[in-house]
Enzyme design. Structure first.
Site, PDB file in Angstrom:
ATOM      1  N   GLY A 128      16.413  11.570  39.022  1.00  0.00           N
ATOM      2  CA  GLY A 128      16.035  12.620  39.952  1.00  0.00           C
ATOM      3  C   GLY A 128      17.205  13.535  40.236  1.00  0.00           C
ATOM      4  N   CYS A 184      19.229   5.950  36.209  1.00  0.00           N
ATOM      5  CA  CYS A 184      19.999   7.007  36.872  1.00  0.00           C
ATOM      6  C   CYS A 184      19.783   6.960  38.391  1.00  0.00           C
ATOM      7  CB  CYS A 184      19.664   8.366  36.261  1.00  0.00           C
ATOM      8  SG  CYS A 184      20.884   9.647  36.636  1.00  0.00           S
ATOM      9  N   TYR A 185      19.024   7.911  38.954  1.00  0.00           N
ATOM     10  CA  TYR A 185      18.748   7.876  40.394  1.00  0.00           C
ATOM     11  C   TYR A 185      18.113   6.547  40.782  1.00  0.00           C
ATOM     12  CZ  TYR A 185      17.046   9.391  45.007  1.00  0.00           C
ATOM     13  OH  TYR A 185      16.794   9.493  46.359  1.00  0.00           O
ATOM     14  N   HIS A 239      20.164   7.684  30.284  1.00  0.00           N
ATOM     15  CA  HIS A 239      18.734   7.906  30.061  1.00  0.00           C
ATOM     16  C   HIS A 239      18.301   7.329  28.712  1.00  0.00           C
ATOM     17  CE1 HIS A 239      17.862  10.547  33.510  1.00  0.00           C
ATOM     18  NE2 HIS A 239      19.141  10.865  33.405  1.00  0.00           N
ATOM     19  N   GLU A 280      15.381   7.129  27.609  1.00  0.00           N
ATOM     20  CA  GLU A 280      14.171   7.787  27.124  1.00  0.00           C
ATOM     21  C   GLU A 280      14.437   9.002  26.255  1.00  0.00           C
ATOM     22  OE1 GLU A 280      14.927   9.602  31.261  1.00  0.00           O
ATOM     23  OE2 GLU A 280      15.274   7.720  30.195  1.00  0.00           O
ATOM     24  N   ASP A 330      -8.663  19.034  21.722  1.00  0.00           N
ATOM     25  CA  ASP A 330      -9.061  18.288  22.909  1.00  0.00           C
ATOM     26  C   ASP A 330     -10.564  18.375  23.163  1.00  0.00           C
ATOM     27  OD1 ASP A 330      -6.307  18.054  23.073  1.00  0.00           O
ATOM     28  OD2 ASP A 330      -6.133  19.715  24.476  1.00  0.00           O
ATOM     29  N   LYS A 358      -1.325  14.365  23.437  1.00  0.00           N
ATOM     30  CA  LYS A 358      -1.991  15.034  22.321  1.00  0.00           C
ATOM     31  C   LYS A 358      -2.057  14.175  21.060  1.00  0.00           C
ATOM     32  CE  LYS A 358      -2.834  19.067  22.137  1.00  0.00           C
ATOM     33  NZ  LYS A 358      -4.044  19.869  22.440  1.00  0.00           N
TER      34      LYS A 358
END
Length: 519
Positions: A61, A88-89, A176, A178, A234, A375
């Protein structure tokens, strides 16, 4: 989906504290085959006590834990007995709440860093090297760990790049995992979900299809469903799901808003009729949309006008059908995240004409079978339904169409110019084999004219920008490296074949900081 109980999946819940990477955390967890959803920090208690929630990830954050009004949660989160990964945060908040000590840095550490794993036996780092590259993005750092925690990794600048308290089942990282810049981040997330949290089942498209069809049937019963289709991935997959679930109780409507690509309305009508084996109701409303857009230059006002006009046209088109209780939409998870601030402190990024408002205006209940999917997951679902690849691999196209790719006023002449240039662009991408390597491509008509020379004459005509990006889900994207000879051919054809355009440029911006669309 309206009034339905969703199938129970093992889930990792991502608690959002406002990080730009929160959606990416959920995306990466999906990539390792684990179902994940995002919850705002102030709704963290919604996930506690739910048996399907096997683990929690506390996001990063932008705030400092010590800031007034900084996002926080109650101590019951760490007492729930659910495995936790704080990023992190999330690491800093955990340490501060459990009795550790933070040090506020005068300078943020942002970018690549090297860490040394000091406890290579810990399951979080299984299968990763002792020294490895990670991506840092922080100001504060942990100076002293809470009681019961021990360090797992360090860097030259911080003593606790990672830490854990296995008894509490809490793991913490200052970097991070990710992002792609962390060398072994995916393995770390997999170690956390599989080994620490014990999640063994994998999300599959075929299981999703079976569960969703059963859910649609249970919700709809003997009633009828209206599905607005655009020819995009979609809405096509939604229509295919409904077709398989309820057959003749499905009614599909396609609105030509006058700002589609070259010949797109005819192609969409043909392709969907052939695939669905049922008539698609086509409404030609281009003149009405273009009339409302005349003289409008501000991007958000264009979107609002198109959305409101779409509701009006849709109302008229559906009045004759009658006996319809439900409206189906192809809303995806990123649509919900980016269109509405569902993730706590996240900012609204864009307004979609197909999100919100329409069901209430028409008096329908809403069905959104794909609302928890990204997606590429939708494409996997489409393949399990035997949707043709030619439909599945269509690039995403904005709901407001070319109106948001025409910077400035949208007029019939400017639409014609962009349609012609865009058609050449897509033709050449298909012919060169580049189309399926690209997530999304399109031409943008700029609100400027430039000087050129054609033959012996000076020209003063429009410029177009070509945009093409690579991505997995559209939430982050990099500009596509289209070969120079392909770009040269595209530029040459547009300038020679489209009177009124004398300059072509190529956009080499990534998302972030730019967006995929220009408006």
């Amino acid at each position: 989906m309206a009034n339905a109980s969703h199938p129970v999946h093992a889930e990792i819940a991502v608690i959002d504290f406002g990080s730009q990477y929160t959606q990416l955390i959920a995306r990466r967890l999906r990539e390792v085959g684990v179902f994940s959803q995002i919850y705002p920090f102030h709704r963290y208690q919604d996930v506690l006590g739910r048996p399907e929630v096997k683990g929690l990830v506390l996001s990063g954050g932008p705030s400092s834990v010590s800031d007034e009004g900084a996002p926080s949660v109650g101590g019951d989160l760490w007492e729930a007995g659910i495995p936790i990964l704080g990023i992190c945060y999330g690491m800093q908040l955990t340490c501060e709440r459990l009795g550790g000590r933070l040090e506020r840095s005068n300078q943020r550490e942002y970018g690549p860093a090297r860490i040394r794993v000091t406890d290579p036996q810990d399951p979080f780092f299984a299968g990763t090297p002792v020294e490895q590259g990670v991506w840092m993005s922080h100001g504060d750092r942990v100076d002293a760990l809470p009681e019961g925690f021990h360090g797992l990794a360090a860097s030259d600048s911080i003593p606790f790049a990672a830490a854990a308290d296995p008894r509490r089942r809490v793991w913490l990282v200052q970097y991070h995992p990710e992002v792609v810049h962390t060398d072994h981040g995916m393995r770390m997330l997999e170690n956390f979900t599989r080994t620490v949290c014990g999640v063994t089942e994998e999300w599959s498209a075929s299981a999703f299809v079976d569960e969703t069809i059963a859910e649609i049937r249970a919700v709809v019963g003997d009633d009828h469903v209206l599905c607005g289709v655009s020819g995009g991935v979609d809405s096509t997959v939604v229509a295919a799901l409904l077709d398989k679930a309820i057959g003749g109780q499905l009614h599909t409507v396609f609105v030509d808003n006058g700002v589609l690509r070259h010949n797109e309305a005819d192609n969409v009508e043909h392709d969907l009729n052939a695939f669905l084996h049922r008539p698609v109701v086509r409404v030609d409303a281009g003149d009405r949309f273009l009339g409302r857009l005349a003289g409008v230059e501000e991007p958000e006002r264009k979107r609002v006008i198109i959305g409101n006009t779409f509701i009006e046209v849709f109302k008229e088109a559906t009045a004759a059908i009658g006996h319809v209780k439900f409206l189906a939409q192809g809303t995806l998870y990123p649509d919900r995240i980016e269109s509405v601030s569902v993730a706590g402190p996240s900012h609204v990024i864009k307004t979609h004409h197909n999100v919100g408002g329409l069901p209430a205006e028409l008096g329908f209940e809403l069905i959104e079978p794909l609302k928890d999917l990204f997606k590429d997951e939708v494409r996997r679902v489409g393949r399990s339904l035997d949707v043709p690849e030619s439909l599945l691999m269509r690039h995403p196209f904005p709901g407001p169409g070319l109106a948001v790719r025409i910077l400035g006023e949208v007029s019939p002449e400017r639409v014609r110019l962009l349609q012609a240039a865009d058609h050449i662009y897509i033709q050449e991408l298909l012919a060169s084999g580049e189309y399926n390597k690209i997530w999304q491509a399109g031409a943008v008509l700029l609100p400027v004219k430039t000087v050129g020379v054609m033959g012996d004459q000076r020209t003063y005509e429009h410029a177009v920008a070509l945009r093409a990006v690579t991505s997995q889900d559209g939430m982050t994207a990099d500009w596509a490296r289209i070969p120079g000879e392909v770009l040269a051919r595209i530029s040459n054809r547009i300038i020679n074949e489209v009177p009124g355009i004398n300059r072509v440029v190529y956009d080499i911006s990534s998302k972030p900081p730019s967006t995929i669309e220009w408006e």
